[in-house]
Design a protein around this motif. Structure first.
Motif, PDB file in Angstrom:
ATOM      1  N   VAL A  43       0.833  -1.211   0.000  1.00 11.14           N
ATOM      2  CA  VAL A  43       0.000   0.000   0.000  1.00 11.14           C
ATOM      3  C   VAL A  43       0.867   1.261   0.000  1.00 11.14           C
ATOM      4  O   VAL A  43       0.511   2.272  -0.617  1.00 11.14           O
ATOM      5  N   SER A  44       2.026   1.210   0.657  1.00 11.61           N
ATOM      6  CA  SER A  44       2.892   2.396   0.726  1.00 11.61           C
ATOM      7  C   SER A  44       3.407   2.826  -0.641  1.00 11.61           C
ATOM      8  O   SER A  44       3.803   3.982  -0.827  1.00 11.61           O
ATOM      9  N   THR A  45       3.420   1.914  -1.610  1.00  8.19           N
ATOM     10  CA  THR A  45       3.912   2.266  -2.947  1.00  8.19           C
ATOM     11  C   THR A  45       2.902   3.090  -3.740  1.00  8.19           C
ATOM     12  O   THR A  45       3.272   3.774  -4.700  1.00  8.19           O
ATOM     13  N   VAL A  46       1.624   3.040  -3.346  1.00  2.00           N
ATOM     14  CA  VAL A  46       0.580   3.742  -4.104  1.00  2.00           C
ATOM     15  C   VAL A  46       0.733   5.261  -3.992  1.00  2.00           C
ATOM     16  O   VAL A  46       0.808   5.953  -5.023  1.00  2.00           O
ATOM     17  N   PRO A  47       0.773   5.845  -2.773  1.00  2.00           N
ATOM     18  CA  PRO A  47       0.954   7.296  -2.699  1.00  2.00           C
ATOM     19  C   PRO A  47       2.293   7.761  -3.273  1.00  2.00           C
ATOM     20  O   PRO A  47       2.394   8.889  -3.772  1.00  2.00           O
ATOM     21  N   THR A  48       3.305   6.903  -3.231  1.00  2.00           N
ATOM     22  CA  THR A  48       4.585   7.268  -3.840  1.00  2.00           C
ATOM     23  C   THR A  48       4.427   7.471  -5.340  1.00  2.00           C
ATOM     24  O   THR A  48       4.925   8.453  -5.910  1.00  2.00           O
ATOM     25  N   ALA A  49       3.737   6.528  -5.994  1.00  2.00           N
ATOM     26  CA  ALA A  49       3.518   6.642  -7.438  1.00  2.00           C
ATOM     27  C   ALA A  49       2.676   7.871  -7.769  1.00  2.00           C
ATOM     28  O   ALA A  49       2.968   8.607  -8.733  1.00  2.00           O
ATOM     29  N   LEU A  50       1.648   8.109  -6.968  1.00  3.40           N
ATOM     30  CA  LEU A  50       0.805   9.287  -7.203  1.00  3.40           C
ATOM     31  C   LEU A  50       1.590  10.584  -7.011  1.00  3.40           C
ATOM     32  O   LEU A  50       1.450  11.526  -7.788  1.00  3.40           O
ATOM     33  N   ALA A  51       2.419  10.627  -5.971  1.00  2.00           N
ATOM     34  CA  ALA A  51       3.218  11.826  -5.706  1.00  2.00           C
ATOM     35  C   ALA A  51       4.175  12.111  -6.854  1.00  2.00           C
ATOM     36  O   ALA A  51       4.353  13.265  -7.264  1.00  2.00           O
ATOM     37  N   THR A  52       4.791  11.060  -7.391  1.00  2.00           N
ATOM     38  CA  THR A  52       5.713  11.229  -8.516  1.00  2.00           C
ATOM     39  C   THR A  52       4.992  11.784  -9.732  1.00  2.00           C
ATOM     40  O   THR A  52       5.483  12.692 -10.426  1.00  2.00           O
ATOM     41  N   TRP A  53       3.803  11.250  -9.989  1.00  2.00           N
ATOM     42  CA  TRP A  53       3.017  11.698 -11.144  1.00  2.00           C
ATOM     43  C   TRP A  53       2.575  13.155 -10.978  1.00  2.00           C
ATOM     44  O   TRP A  53       2.690  13.962 -11.908  1.00  2.00           O
ATOM     45  N   ILE A  54       2.083  13.512  -9.794  1.00  2.00           N
ATOM     46  CA  ILE A  54       1.608  14.881  -9.552  1.00  2.00           C
ATOM     47  C   ILE A  54       2.763  15.873  -9.597  1.00  2.00           C
ATOM     48  O   ILE A  54       2.654  16.963 -10.163  1.00  2.00           O
ATOM     49  N   HIS A  55       3.900  15.492  -9.004  1.00  2.00           N
ATOM     50  CA  HIS A  55       5.059  16.380  -8.993  1.00  2.00           C
ATOM     51  C   HIS A  55       5.561  16.650 -10.409  1.00  2.00           C
ATOM     52  O   HIS A  55       5.986  17.779 -10.726  1.00  2.00           O
ATOM     53  N   ALA A  56       5.494  15.639 -11.275  1.00  2.00           N
ATOM     54  CA  ALA A  56       5.983  15.797 -12.651  1.00  2.00           C
ATOM     55  C   ALA A  56       5.157  16.806 -13.429  1.00  2.00           C
ATOM     56  O   ALA A  56       5.675  17.487 -14.330  1.00  2.00           O
ATOM     57  N   LYS A  57       3.874  16.924 -13.103  1.00  2.00           N
ATOM     58  CA  LYS A  57       3.016  17.848 -13.850  1.00  2.00           C
ATOM     59  C   LYS A  57       2.624  19.088 -13.029  1.00  2.00           C
ATOM     60  O   LYS A  57       1.785  19.873 -13.469  1.00  2.00           O
ATOM     61  N   ALA A  58       3.243  19.262 -11.866  1.00  2.00           N
ATOM     62  CA  ALA A  58       2.895  20.387 -10.983  1.00  2.00           C
ATOM     63  C   ALA A  58       3.189  21.717 -11.661  1.00  2.00           C
ATOM     64  O   ALA A  58       4.257  21.922 -12.241  1.00  2.00           O
ATOM     65  N   LEU A 112       1.351  13.496  -0.240  1.00  2.00           N
ATOM     66  CA  LEU A 112       1.304  12.083  -0.612  1.00  2.00           C
ATOM     67  C   LEU A 112       2.618  11.387  -0.288  1.00  2.00           C
ATOM     68  O   LEU A 112       2.629  10.227   0.145  1.00  2.00           O
ATOM     69  N   THR A 113       3.721  12.094  -0.485  1.00  2.00           N
ATOM     70  CA  THR A 113       5.022  11.518  -0.134  1.00  2.00           C
ATOM     71  C   THR A 113       5.103  11.247   1.360  1.00  2.00           C
ATOM     72  O   THR A 113       5.586  10.189   1.793  1.00  2.00           O
ATOM     73  N   VAL A 157       5.665   7.729   3.367  1.00  2.00           N
ATOM     74  CA  VAL A 157       6.728   7.530   4.351  1.00  2.00           C
ATOM     75  C   VAL A 157       6.157   7.019   5.678  1.00  2.00           C
ATOM     76  O   VAL A 157       6.736   6.142   6.324  1.00  2.00           O
ATOM     77  N   LEU A 158       5.013   7.551   6.098  1.00  2.00           N
ATOM     78  CA  LEU A 158       4.382   7.082   7.332  1.00  2.00           C
ATOM     79  C   LEU A 158       3.989   5.611   7.223  1.00  2.00           C
ATOM     80  O   LEU A 158       4.169   4.831   8.167  1.00  2.00           O
ATOM     81  N   LEU A 159       3.451   5.217   6.066  1.00  2.00           N
ATOM     82  CA  LEU A 159       3.110   3.810   5.840  1.00  2.00           C
ATOM     83  C   LEU A 159       4.378   2.958   5.837  1.00  2.00           C
ATOM     84  O   LEU A 159       4.382   1.827   6.342  1.00  2.00           O
ATOM     85  N   ALA A 183       5.298  -0.228   8.115  1.00  2.00           N
ATOM     86  CA  ALA A 183       5.729  -1.493   7.517  1.00  2.00           C
ATOM     87  C   ALA A 183       7.079  -1.930   8.060  1.00  2.00           C
ATOM     88  O   ALA A 183       7.317  -3.128   8.300  1.00  2.00           O
ATOM     89  N   ALA A 184       7.978  -0.976   8.287  1.00  2.00           N
ATOM     90  CA  ALA A 184       9.302  -1.304   8.826  1.00  2.00           C
ATOM     91  C   ALA A 184       9.209  -1.841  10.250  1.00  2.00           C
ATOM     92  O   ALA A 184       9.929  -2.765  10.631  1.00  2.00           O
TER      93      ALA A 184
END
Length: 227
Positions: free
Chosen positions: A163-178, A190-191, A195-197, A201-202
């Motif tokens: 689940v932690s990988t989902v907001p990472t992917a969204l953050a990368t996509w949003i940042h690229a088009k910000a 989202l990042t 990180v909290l997730l 997990a850790a």
């Protein structure tokens, strides 16, 4: 009694080796991952506030942006270092588990490594391997198939990890088009969620490593012939 090199004659397979050294190293590195993630959250929260605070002095922003970049470096480096050692521990656990119960594994040994590397399948193969290891490592009176222990801890850890990988992917996509502060703040938020997730997990990964290392230690002692 040491189990650094406990042979398991009934299986005819590779001897069991202690996980305790690698387990301790993984736990220490997971601690560093958590520390780096906490630092990232602290800096990220500040950056989120700065992007919504209106005009900010150049020196103030430059200082926090520099810390934000360093937090990315810290999280990436600790993640990679921990990942390498974790896979070594995981592979050794799989080899031990095969010695304990050679018929309890649905996948060949190589997937204990390649399952983490091959894209897409790395979303479920490591969990499948981990569950087989967990089952085969269940302490019991004899070598061989063992009743499957509750896999709730493994499933909780893996769910948070995926689940932690989902907001990472969204953050990368949003940042690229910000194109403005609103999109940048959304990407930062989202990042931070990711990180909290990752921290959660850790923490569960520490529990998995401790539990499985202890299980295999007890299993190996049961398998050691009494002189």
């Amino acid at each position: 009694m040491s189990v650094d090199s406990v042979s398991v004659p009934p299986t005819g397979r590779t001897g069991v080796r202690s996980l305790r050294g690698l387990g301790a190293a993984v736990i220490a590195l997971l601690g560093l991952v958590i520390a780096a993630d906490v630092f990232s959250v602290v800096v990220g929260v500040r950056m989120y506030a700065l992007w919504g605070a209106g005009p900010v002095g150049f020196e103030v922003y430059d200082r926090w942006e520099s810390l934000y970049r360093w937090s990315d470096v810290a999280t990436m480096n600790t993640f990679v270092a921990c990942g390498v050692v974790f896979i070594l521990w995981f592979r050794r656990a799989r080899i031990n588990a095969e010695a304990f119960a050679p018929d309890e594994h649905g996948l060949v040994r190589g997937w204990a490594v390649w399952g983490w590397i091959v894209p897409v399948v790395n979303l479920w193969i490591p969990r499948r391997v981990a569950l087989d290891i967990w089952s085969a490592s269940t302490p019991g009176a004899h070598l061989g198939p063992a009743p499957r222990q509750s896999s709730g801890l493994v499933n909780a850890w893996w769910t948070l990890w995926v689940v932690s990988t989902v907001p990472t992917a969204l953050a990368t996509w949003i940042h690229a088009k910000a194109e403005g502060p609103a999109e940048t703040r959304q990407a930062i938020a989202l990042t931070m969620l990711s990180v909290l997730l990752d921290i959660a997990a850790a923490v569960l990964a520490v529990l998995v490593v401790r539990r499985l290392t202890a299980m295999q230690h007890r299993k190996a002692l049961e398998a050691t012939p009494v002189p």
